[in-house]
Each structure stands twice: as C-alpha cells, then as structure tokens.
Enzyme design. Sequence first.
Site, PDB file in Angstrom:
ATOM      1  N   GLU A 101      40.452  51.228  31.920  1.00  0.00           N
ATOM      2  CA  GLU A 101      40.665  51.520  32.890  1.00  0.00           C
ATOM      3  C   GLU A 101      40.299  53.483  32.982  1.00  0.00           C
ATOM      4  O   GLU A 101      40.471  53.642  34.663  1.00  0.00           O
ATOM      5  CB  GLU A 101      41.513  51.464  33.822  1.00  0.00           C
ATOM      6  CG  GLU A 101      41.562  49.741  33.370  1.00  0.00           C
ATOM      7  CD  GLU A 101      40.969  48.827  33.838  1.00  0.00           C
ATOM      8  OE1 GLU A 101      40.199  49.507  34.979  1.00  0.00           O
ATOM      9  OE2 GLU A 101      41.194  47.784  34.423  1.00  0.00           O
ATOM     10  N   HIS A 137      49.073  52.016  36.731  1.00  0.00           N
ATOM     11  CA  HIS A 137      48.365  50.142  37.076  1.00  0.00           C
ATOM     12  C   HIS A 137      49.610  49.825  36.242  1.00  0.00           C
ATOM     13  O   HIS A 137      49.100  49.829  34.955  1.00  0.00           O
ATOM     14  CB  HIS A 137      46.776  50.385  36.478  1.00  0.00           C
ATOM     15  CG  HIS A 137      46.564  49.180  36.195  1.00  0.00           C
ATOM     16  ND1 HIS A 137      46.502  47.933  36.718  1.00  0.00           N
ATOM     17  CD2 HIS A 137      45.984  48.509  35.038  1.00  0.00           C
ATOM     18  CE1 HIS A 137      45.919  47.305  36.433  1.00  0.00           C
ATOM     19  NE2 HIS A 137      45.491  47.063  35.533  1.00  0.00           N
ATOM     20  N   HIS A 192      51.098  44.877  35.922  1.00  0.00           N
ATOM     21  CA  HIS A 192      50.414  43.761  36.550  1.00  0.00           C
ATOM     22  C   HIS A 192      51.586  42.861  37.114  1.00  0.00           C
ATOM     23  O   HIS A 192      52.680  41.632  35.700  1.00  0.00           O
ATOM     24  CB  HIS A 192      49.888  43.364  35.283  1.00  0.00           C
ATOM     25  CG  HIS A 192      48.684  43.744  34.382  1.00  0.00           C
ATOM     26  ND1 HIS A 192      48.029  42.950  33.424  1.00  0.00           N
ATOM     27  CD2 HIS A 192      47.906  44.255  35.281  1.00  0.00           C
ATOM     28  CE1 HIS A 192      47.113  43.818  33.547  1.00  0.00           C
ATOM     29  NE2 HIS A 192      46.726  44.389  34.092  1.00  0.00           N
ATOM     30  N   GLU A 241      64.108  48.921  53.219  1.00  0.00           N
ATOM     31  CA  GLU A 241      62.968  49.756  52.393  1.00  0.00           C
ATOM     32  C   GLU A 241      61.597  50.027  52.385  1.00  0.00           C
ATOM     33  O   GLU A 241      61.003  51.228  51.970  1.00  0.00           O
ATOM     34  CB  GLU A 241      63.701  50.005  50.859  1.00  0.00           C
ATOM     35  CG  GLU A 241      65.289  50.440  50.344  1.00  0.00           C
ATOM     36  CD  GLU A 241      66.619  49.689  52.354  1.00  0.00           C
ATOM     37  OE1 GLU A 241      65.968  48.608  52.113  1.00  0.00           O
ATOM     38  OE2 GLU A 241      67.520  50.874  51.950  1.00  0.00           O
ATOM     39  N   HIS A 293      44.710  40.489  39.560  1.00  0.00           N
ATOM     40  CA  HIS A 293      44.777  41.598  38.334  1.00  0.00           C
ATOM     41  C   HIS A 293      45.952  41.879  38.195  1.00  0.00           C
ATOM     42  O   HIS A 293      46.889  42.337  37.585  1.00  0.00           O
ATOM     43  CB  HIS A 293      43.438  42.284  38.259  1.00  0.00           C
ATOM     44  CG  HIS A 293      43.579  43.686  37.079  1.00  0.00           C
ATOM     45  ND1 HIS A 293      41.859  43.646  36.904  1.00  0.00           N
ATOM     46  CD2 HIS A 293      44.083  43.896  36.291  1.00  0.00           C
ATOM     47  CE1 HIS A 293      42.805  44.703  35.491  1.00  0.00           C
ATOM     48  NE2 HIS A 293      43.680  44.808  35.379  1.00  0.00           N
TER      49      HIS A 293
HETATM   50  P1  13P Z   1      43.835  48.826  28.403  1.00  0.00           P
HETATM   51  O1  13P Z   1      44.863  47.924  27.034  1.00  0.00           O
HETATM   52  O2  13P Z   1      42.925  49.284  28.091  1.00  0.00           O
HETATM   53  O3  13P Z   1      44.718  49.834  28.976  1.00  0.00           O
HETATM   54  O4  13P Z   1      43.614  47.668  29.609  1.00  0.00           O
HETATM   55  C1  13P Z   1      45.059  47.129  30.088  1.00  0.00           C
HETATM   56  C2  13P Z   1      45.002  46.488  31.481  1.00  0.00           C
HETATM   57  O5  13P Z   1      45.506  46.698  32.214  1.00  0.00           O
HETATM   58  C3  13P Z   1      42.787  46.540  31.754  1.00  0.00           C
HETATM   59  O6  13P Z   1      43.265  46.531  33.111  1.00  0.00           O
HETATM   60 ZN    ZN Z   2      44.984  45.300  33.908  1.00  0.00          ZN
END
Ligand code: 13P
Ligand code: ZN
Length: 395
Positions: free
Chosen positions: A247, A270, A272, A301, A342
């Site tokens: 990314e 970033h 998940h 909050e 995602h």
């Molecule tokens: P990477 O291992 O390349 O950082 O990818 C993980 C990810 O969350 C891709 O969106």
């Molecule tokens: Zn990701």
Amino acid sequence: LFALNPVILLVTLGGFCTNAVYCIFQNVKNGTGKDYFSVSGGTLLNNVLFCALAGVLWYSQFFGLGMGKSYFSDSPVMLAFSWSILMSLNVIFSNVWGILLKEWKGVDYRHVYLDPFLIISEYSLIKIDMIILRNNERLMAEIDRIAEVAGYLWTKGWAERNGGNISVNLTTLLSEEEKALPALVSSIPLQEAMTALCGHVFYVTGTGKRMRYVAKDPFANGSLIRIAADGKSYDILAEQPIQPTSELPSHLLMHNFLRAKGRDNRVVLHTHPTDIIGMTHCKPFLDSDKITRTLWSMIPECRIIVPKGVGIVPYEIPGTLALAHATIRQLEEHDVVFWEKHGILAVGEDLIECFDAIDTLSKSAQIYFSARMTGYEPEGMTDQQLDDLVPAFGL
Ligand code: 13P
Ligand code: ZN
C-alpha cells in the site's frame, strides 16, 4: 581512565567461569582430564604459558577499549564506533595472521584477498550506520511507539496475517548525517513523483509482514526509506532491505498530498477492523454522511475524537494507484477514510491519536451492532445532542 576496567573484569570473569565449568564437565564426561598432564614437562610449561598469554591478550583488548572510551565520554558517535573499530581490528589482525601462517593455502586467491576485505568493510559500515541510528533516542522512542501500536492492532483482532500497514515520517527526528546515510537498496522507482516529500525519511512496515511481529521487532519487519531528491524513487536505508508495504502508493500519496497542503502530517495507519469492514458491506452505509452520523450518534466521544467524520472510498483492488487517488480525494474533508469491504485509514501527526480515532469508531460500530442484536434499531443521540458537543468541546 580505568573506571570501566573493574566492570570488564567482572563481565569477563562470568565468561571465564562458564567456560571453565563447561570444560571440566567435558573433561569428566570424556575422561580427558588426564590429557593435560600426559605431556612432557617442557610442553606442559609451554601450554600453560601460551594459555596465560592468550588470556592476557584477550583481557587487554577490553581494558584498552574501556580506557579508550573514557576519552570519548562526550561523543556518542565515537562511543558507538568504538566497538566496531575493536571488532574490525580483530577481524583484520586475525586474517593477516591467518595469511602469514598460510591458513589460506590452497584457497582460490580471489577469496584470500577479497573476501575478508569485502566482509569487513561492508559489515562494519552497515553495522556502524545501524548503531548511529539506534543511538538516536528520539528516533528509537518513535520506533517503540510504532511497535506499541502494531501490538494493539494485533490484540484488537484487526490484523489477521499481514493485514494492515503503518508509515511514519521520521525526517524531523534525524540529523543531517543520519538522513544522508548510504542506501542498502537504492533508487527503487515510484509510480508517481512525490514532489512534497523529497529527501523525507519514513519508517514503513514491510509487505507480507505480520503486525504481531512488527510489535516484537519493528526493524526486522519494516524499513527506513528515503525519498529521492527528485521525488521519483526511494532508497531503503535501514536496517535490513525489507520491501515496503504493497500500500506504499496510498501511504506516500497521502503524505505527499497533506504536505503539499501545508499540513504537518506524519502518520498513515491502515488496518482491518472487523466491525467497520462489516458496516461497509451494508449499502446504506456506503455514504459518508450516513455512516458518520450513525457512528457519531452511538457515543459522544466519537464526534469529539473524530470531528471531521469519515470518508468512503468505493471498492478498489488493494495496493493500486486507483485506490490511492480515490483515497486522497477524501482527505480534503476527512482524517479517517473507510475502504469499502477492505479496511480503514487514519492520518495525523501522532500515531497513538490515529489508533485512538480508529478505536473509537470501532467502539461505535460495536455499540451499533450490539443494539441491533437486541432486535431494535438503536435510537442514537439526537441531532440536538450531537450539535451541543460543538460549542462544548470547541469542535
Ligand atoms: P501488506 O502486507 O503489503 O502491507 O498488505 C496488507 C494490506 O492490508 C493490504 O491492504
Ligand atoms: Zn489492507
């Protein structure tokens, strides 16, 4: 001058005791103790004298190091170099000695002359660079924070396998000398020129690396990269040549966009989070106003900590420039962006603050789902209640 010598004596005494105990153990086990004395008187005397000489030489190298270091107590760079100098001299002298005593006899001459030289010069230079970096306390404090947050991402259950990535701009924490360190890997091209990031240095997690391991050893699961002077490529500086996250286009484009706008942004995070990704699977929530309003209204909050609300980026293939461009369009108005089906991205000056924003949004999503599980649509805070937060918290 001699202050370090008692310390060295004590440390090496520990080594002596361990070795002595292990030797005696092996002598008893193999019945070889008598071999010491099964030689002629002259040989025994020689053996004892050479052992004593080896011991004195071994000790004196550290005595010399300790005494030398006392002259450099106000120079952290020389203190960092001192160990490498001692070790390099060890390698050089033992190799020269090996050559003089013909230990390399029969070996291809290129190995004899080139290998020790290459190994010594490359290894000691790389090692010295790493020691310089590791002696930078402000840098290491930031690296510790990255490790801390990586651990949170894993324990939160947001970082399955290699899910998620972190980049932090470290430029202001580095000296000119550190920023100019030689590259481990140089001139890796970027798809787009990062004109607002020329010469900037980032810590970036590695592609395929697990957050739970970043938490334990950030330098074995990520690298320091430096954007070239023309912004068109980057070098990997330290500590190992770990390839940055897939990314990287999104991360760098976000850093570049915010810098170009004059914002002192340092972090892109970033991850998940299960609950947030779950919400982006529900069509009505693929609308920035709708999802922001819903999450804000779950707990006061949320509006206080994420006052600019969240942006939505429709699904794109991970790691693509298309995803990166769609993301920066959302940064005009928001510091947190959801990637449909995602994950989530947060930008800011402080990594812990970015984590907190995501954590608070995830809490709101959980409250929403918990209420829904009772069988009712949650009422949420009213518009008035939400608006009252603005003057009360100066939002
Ligand atoms: P990477 O291992 O390349 O950082 O990818 C993980 C990810 O969350 C891709 O969106
Ligand atoms: Zn990701």
